[in-house]
Design an enzyme around this catalytic site. Structure first.
Site, short mmCIF file in Angstrom:
data_model
loop_
_atom_site.label_atom_id
_atom_site.label_comp_id
_atom_site.label_asym_id
_atom_site.label_seq_id
_atom_site.Cartn_x
_atom_site.Cartn_y
_atom_site.Cartn_z
CG ASP A 94 -0.28 -0.52 2.48
OD1 ASP A 94 0.90 -0.22 2.70
OD2 ASP A 94 -0.94 -1.26 3.22
CG ASN A 163 -8.80 -1.62 12.00
OD1 ASN A 163 -7.87 -2.26 11.50
ND2 ASN A 163 -9.28 -0.52 11.42
CG HIS A 165 -5.85 -2.51 8.75
ND1 HIS A 165 -5.97 -1.28 9.37
CD2 HIS A 165 -4.51 -2.72 8.67
CE1 HIS A 165 -4.78 -0.79 9.64
NE2 HIS A 165 -3.88 -1.65 9.22
CD GLU A 170 -8.70 0.94 7.79
OE1 GLU A 170 -8.59 -0.05 8.55
OE2 GLU A 170 -8.16 2.02 8.02
#
Length: 282
Positions: A94, A163, A165, A170
């Site tokens: 990313d 979280n 990811h 996400e």
């Protein structure tokens, strides 16, 4: 001998179709290590096993703090002559949108500092998604095509966000998603604020490989350290496969090794079982 680009077949032969991802005998191995250093050693052992005999190994590269122990151990083995990545190919997961690739905060520069230089890879053979272009959609499509043209990823290195990811996929990301632009959650931006100086604004968007792209890698090694990752690790390994924990899709990957330290394993209900299996297999 000059490096050559591989032309490997990226097709997997599966016999079960779940959430649009066909899976044959999915295997998620879980190894709980005493500390971060052992995490790096165990993960590096597996990476070397998976790339053995490949003239041009294709690596999927994650940033963040968790993979650093793995990269440091691989760098040590490069230094000792155990492995040579000079002909390897790399694809980063990313990149932030709107940050110049020459900016030290960009993932392009992070990958160069933490992976390319220590592993003595050729920087011209390592790609990072382009988040600094007027046509982000076209750049994302071209990125997936470049991965396919290289023959697909042999070993994908992953960390996990607090979280759940992976990459910047996400919660609620599509399991079939490809490389694309994503909006970062406030939690992710808060988690990453430590990398930015006072007064510097954490970007709100990124370009990330999709979950569908990641799942096409032949092998995956996931590393996670620290108690702050424990909840996400538990959801990934023991929870249901659900979009609210994007990493849980790895339960359906045919070849994935999850290496965590004791702190990251604190929420696992079956930790003793994973230790027992690891004692037999590792």
């Amino acid at each position: 001998m000059p490096c050559s680009f591989p032309r490997r077949n990226v097709h997997f032969e599966f016999n079960m179709n779940i959430f649009g991802c066909a899976v044959k005998e999915p295997v998620m191995e879980v190894v709980i290590c005493s500390d971060e250093q052992q995490v790096g050693q165990v993960a590096a052992n597996r990476v070397l096993r998976w790339v053995e005999g490949l003239a041009t190994p294709v690596l999927g590269l994650a940033t963040g703090s968790s993979p650093l122990a793995l990269y440091n151990e691989l760098a040590r083995r490069v230094e000792e002559g155990e492995i040579d990545f000079s002909c390897g190919i790399g694809f980063a997961l990313d990149e932030y949108v709107g940050i110049d690739p020459e900016n030290p905060l960009s993932y392009r520069q992070t990958i160069l500092r933490t992976v390319v230089e220590p592993l003595r890879m050729d920087p011209t053979r390592v790609r990072v998604p382009n988040g600094f272009t007027p046509d982000l959609a076209a750049a994302a499509l071209e990125y997936d095509r470049a991965i396919a043209a290289a023959g697909g990823v042999d070993v994908q290195v992953l960390g996990i966000g607090s979280n759940g990811h992976i990459g910047f996929n996400e919660p609620t990301s599509s399991f079939a998603s490809r490389t694309r632009v994503k909006t970062l959650t406030e939690q992710t931006r808060a988690d990453n604020a430590r990398f930015f100086g006072e007064g510097e604004r954490v970007p709100t968007h990124c370009v990330t490989q999709g979950l569908g792209t990641i799942m096409e890698a032949r092998h995956v090694v996931m590393v996670a350290t620290g108690r702050h990752k424990a909840r996400a690790v538990t959801a990934m390994i023991e929870g249901p496969v659900a979009a609210v924990c994007p990493a849980s899709i790895l339960q359906f990957h045919p070849s994935v090794l999850v290496v965590v330290d004791e702190a990251a394993a604190t929420g696992l209900n079956h930790a003793d079982y994973f230790r027992h299996v690891a004692d037999i297999l590792i």
